[in-house]
Design a protein around this motif. Structure first.
Motif, mmCIF file in Angstrom:
data_model
loop_
_atom_site.group_PDB
_atom_site.id
_atom_site.type_symbol
_atom_site.label_atom_id
_atom_site.label_comp_id
_atom_site.label_asym_id
_atom_site.label_seq_id
_atom_site.Cartn_x
_atom_site.Cartn_y
_atom_site.Cartn_z
ATOM 1 N N SER A 14 0.826 -1.218 0.000
ATOM 2 C CA SER A 14 0.000 0.000 0.000
ATOM 3 C C SER A 14 0.854 1.259 0.000
ATOM 4 N N VAL A 15 0.239 2.355 -0.410
ATOM 5 C CA VAL A 15 0.911 3.659 -0.460
ATOM 6 C C VAL A 15 -0.020 4.674 0.225
ATOM 7 N N PRO A 16 0.510 5.557 1.103
ATOM 8 C CA PRO A 16 -0.356 6.574 1.702
ATOM 9 C C PRO A 16 -0.929 7.499 0.622
ATOM 10 N N THR A 17 -2.176 7.856 0.783
ATOM 11 C CA THR A 17 -2.819 8.748 -0.180
ATOM 12 C C THR A 17 -3.521 9.893 0.556
ATOM 13 N N ALA A 18 -3.374 11.086 0.005
ATOM 14 C CA ALA A 18 -3.984 12.280 0.600
ATOM 15 C C ALA A 18 -5.357 12.568 -0.006
ATOM 16 N N ALA A 19 -5.860 11.648 -0.832
ATOM 17 C CA ALA A 19 -7.074 11.948 -1.603
ATOM 18 C C ALA A 19 -8.301 12.172 -0.716
ATOM 19 N N GLY A 20 -8.288 11.624 0.508
ATOM 20 C CA GLY A 20 -9.443 11.820 1.384
ATOM 21 C C GLY A 20 -9.600 13.264 1.818
ATOM 22 N N SER A 21 -8.512 14.023 1.845
ATOM 23 C CA SER A 21 -8.601 15.405 2.327
ATOM 24 C C SER A 21 -7.884 16.410 1.418
ATOM 25 N N THR A 22 -7.742 16.067 0.152
ATOM 26 C CA THR A 22 -7.256 17.046 -0.835
ATOM 27 C C THR A 22 -8.354 17.195 -1.878
ATOM 28 N N LEU A 23 -9.118 18.266 -1.734
ATOM 29 C CA LEU A 23 -10.303 18.435 -2.572
ATOM 30 C C LEU A 23 -10.120 19.650 -3.483
ATOM 31 N N ARG A 24 -10.349 19.466 -4.775
ATOM 32 C CA ARG A 24 -10.127 20.529 -5.747
ATOM 33 C C ARG A 24 -11.362 20.690 -6.617
ATOM 34 N N ILE A 25 -11.359 21.722 -7.417
ATOM 35 C CA ILE A 25 -12.411 21.912 -8.426
ATOM 36 C C ILE A 25 -11.739 21.864 -9.802
ATOM 37 N N PRO A 26 -12.525 21.742 -10.877
ATOM 38 C CA PRO A 26 -11.919 21.443 -12.180
ATOM 39 C C PRO A 26 -10.842 22.424 -12.636
ATOM 40 N N ASN A 27 -10.890 23.710 -12.225
ATOM 41 C CA ASN A 27 -9.833 24.633 -12.659
ATOM 42 C C ASN A 27 -8.560 24.481 -11.825
ATOM 43 N N GLY A 28 -8.578 23.592 -10.850
ATOM 44 C CA GLY A 28 -7.375 23.313 -10.059
ATOM 45 C C GLY A 28 -7.371 23.967 -8.688
ATOM 46 N N ASP A 29 -8.272 24.927 -8.452
ATOM 47 C CA ASP A 29 -8.309 25.569 -7.127
ATOM 48 C C ASP A 29 -8.581 24.510 -6.046
ATOM 49 N N TYR A 30 -8.054 24.786 -4.857
ATOM 50 C CA TYR A 30 -8.244 23.851 -3.739
ATOM 51 C C TYR A 30 -9.432 24.277 -2.892
ATOM 52 N N LEU A 31 -10.284 23.294 -2.554
ATOM 53 C CA LEU A 31 -11.325 23.526 -1.554
ATOM 54 C C LEU A 31 -10.767 23.178 -0.183
ATOM 55 N N MET A 32 -9.840 22.262 -0.171
ATOM 56 C CA MET A 32 -9.253 21.775 1.077
ATOM 57 C C MET A 32 -7.948 21.083 0.718
ATOM 58 N N HIS A 69 -7.870 20.231 -14.417
ATOM 59 C CA HIS A 69 -6.514 20.647 -14.003
ATOM 60 C C HIS A 69 -5.490 19.510 -14.110
ATOM 61 N N ASP A 70 -4.218 19.894 -14.103
ATOM 62 C CA ASP A 70 -3.120 18.917 -14.043
ATOM 63 C C ASP A 70 -3.144 18.225 -12.685
ATOM 64 N N PRO A 71 -2.783 16.972 -12.569
ATOM 65 C CA PRO A 71 -2.249 16.117 -13.628
ATOM 66 C C PRO A 71 -3.300 15.229 -14.301
ATOM 67 N N ILE A 72 -4.581 15.638 -14.306
ATOM 68 C CA ILE A 72 -5.610 14.731 -14.845
ATOM 69 C C ILE A 72 -5.324 14.367 -16.315
ATOM 70 N N PRO A 73 -5.026 15.349 -17.189
ATOM 71 C CA PRO A 73 -4.749 14.950 -18.590
ATOM 72 C C PRO A 73 -3.573 13.975 -18.682
ATOM 73 N N ALA A 74 -2.529 14.211 -17.875
ATOM 74 C CA ALA A 74 -1.348 13.333 -17.935
ATOM 75 C C ALA A 74 -1.696 11.926 -17.433
ATOM 76 N N LEU A 75 -2.553 11.842 -16.414
ATOM 77 C CA LEU A 75 -2.945 10.519 -15.898
ATOM 78 C C LEU A 75 -3.698 9.735 -16.968
ATOM 79 N N LEU A 76 -4.562 10.439 -17.694
ATOM 80 C CA LEU A 76 -5.334 9.746 -18.737
ATOM 81 C C LEU A 76 -4.400 9.300 -19.864
ATOM 82 N N THR A 77 -3.434 10.142 -20.202
ATOM 83 C CA THR A 77 -2.479 9.782 -21.262
ATOM 84 C C THR A 77 -1.663 8.553 -20.855
#
Ligand code: FAD
Length: 388
Positions: free
Chosen positions: A67-85, A246-254
């Protein structure tokens, strides 16, 4: 005398309870319909309650290794990349992400080779005598197996549930479609902390978790009114929807091979009156399938496996031990399933008003809300057993 359990299903729940029951001195046979334990599926994340369950089953160390630690539970963004949290070390707890196939291997490695019988599809259940028995189909013909106990760990469309709970309603479509993918190895996260994030669009949620080997698991959930809607090229459809986020979503899909993209409708189950009947117990998705919005389905399956093994450890009265398992697990799992059904009603809303309120509120007090919600889900301790 050694007691014997037949377990239907070699998903995480079935394998985990096989490990737990063997530690409690039971002999186990796992019947799995798939021709082999395949490297199927994508990634998933696990909260501290699941890691405690893995520890109680004696596989915590191996669990952490894959396993690898992931911050996804508390790193929240919106599509333009701004952070909500943003994930804050010390305030937020990282989850642990792994590939389903890696975790399956960790559990299967604990079992002697002859425990899991693949290519064995259970079709009928009988508990009219002193044992519980199942009929199953193999490429060599129809077979039967019997034991003191039968565990239905055969997922949301459980054949055991249908046979023993014939009046229980079937899976309920939650108007959600989900794509999942895993990148090729070698992805580097931009900054040094734990990788992983979620991005909330209106009626669409994207998430990504780091996996071992520099791979990344990502998912996209969207509102979908009808089940069964499918696209010729899943990756192209995901790119059409979130490729400009926002980045890195396009790179992840590629970095994702098109063949590594899965697409599923999301169903869950209405609550059952009981998880046990005579010598039969349900566990995991067979008992309480839930939407993935709290990332707790497999966590709860691990808790179930720990609880059932503990109740059956040295229990002389099997039906009484199963009743205790039901008492231990039903209220908690049904509370989590209820929350997991409720969550996307807001978080996946297509209403501009709801989306605006949700993002504004999260930006203001997101950390507090998320931590309170998480505490409710994650506060669980494994029962004490003779193997503890
Ligand atoms: C998109 C998505 C994302 C998710 N993300 C997360 C997450 O991040 N964290 C988390 O904790 N949970 C997550 N979950 C939930 C998690 O995947 C499930 O809760 C978990 O896999 C359930 O495990 P299980 O062993 O109960 O059932 P399953 O994994 O469904 O296993 C059931 C097994 O039984 C076998 N089987 C079925 N019928 C028969 C039969 N008749 N005879 C023999 N064998 C049979 C099947 O082949 C299968 O191997 C997610 C779910 C989805 C859909």
């Amino acid at each position: 005398m050694t007691r014997k359990a037949i377990i239907v299903g070699a998903g995480i729940g079935g394998l985990a309870v096989a490990v737990g029951l063997r530690r409690a001195g039971w002999s186990v046979t796992v019947l799995e319909q798939a021709p082999e334990l395949q490297e199927l599926g994508a990634g998933w994340s696990f909260a501290p309650n699941a890691v405690r369950a893995a520890d109680a089953l004696g596989v915590g160390e191996r669990f952490r290794e894959v396993s690898v630690p992931t911050a996804a539970g508390s790193t929240l963004r919106i599509p333009n990349g701004d952070y909500l949290m943003r994930f804050q070390p010390g305030r937020d707890t990282p989850l642990l992400a792994n590939h389903r196939a890696d975790l399956q291997r960790v559990l299967a490695d604990q079992l002697p080779a002859d425990v899991v019988r693949t290519g064995a599809r259970v079709t009928a259940v009988d508990q009219s005598g002193q044992t519980a028995s199942v009929t199953y189909e193999t490429s060599a013909g129809t077979r039967t197996a019997e034991g003191d106990l039968l565990v239905g760990a055969d997922g949301i469309r459980s054949a055991v549930r249908r046979a023993v709970w014939p009046d229980a309603p079937g899976p309920v479509f939650q108007r959600i479609l989900c794509w999942r993918g895993v990148t090729e190895p070698g992805f580097a996260w931009p900054d040094g902390g734990p990788g992983g994030f979620q991005t909330w669009g209106r009626g669409a949620r994207f998430g990504a978790h780091p996996l071992t080997g520099g791979r990344v698991f990502w998912f996209l959930t969207v509102r979908q009114e009808q089940p069964g809607v499918r696209y010729g090229d899943n990756l192209a459809e995901v790119r059409r929807r979130v490729g400009a986020w926002h980045d890195p979503i396009p790179a992840l899909l590629t970095a994702t091979p098109p063949t590594a993209v899965l697409c599923h409708d999301i169903f869950d189950l209405d609550p059952l009156q009981t998880f046990v009947n005579g010598r039969v117990a349900l566990l995991g998705d067979a008992a309480h399938a839930m939407t993935p919005f709290l990332a707790q389905g497999a966590c709860q399956a691990l808790e179930d496996a720990t609880s059932l093994s503990a109740e059956l450890d040295r229990a002389s009265d099997l039906p009484a031990a199963l009743v205790r398992y039901d008492g231990d697990r039903r209220a908690r799992t049904q509370m989590v399933a209820r929350m997991a059904r409720q969550d996307p009603k807001v978080s996946l809303s297509t209403s501009p008003l709801t989306y605006g309120l949700m993002t504004r509120l999260t930006r203001l007090v997101g950390g507090g809300i998320a931590n309170r919600k998480a505490a409710r889900l994650w506060e669980w301790s494994p029962p004490i057993t003779s193997a503890s």
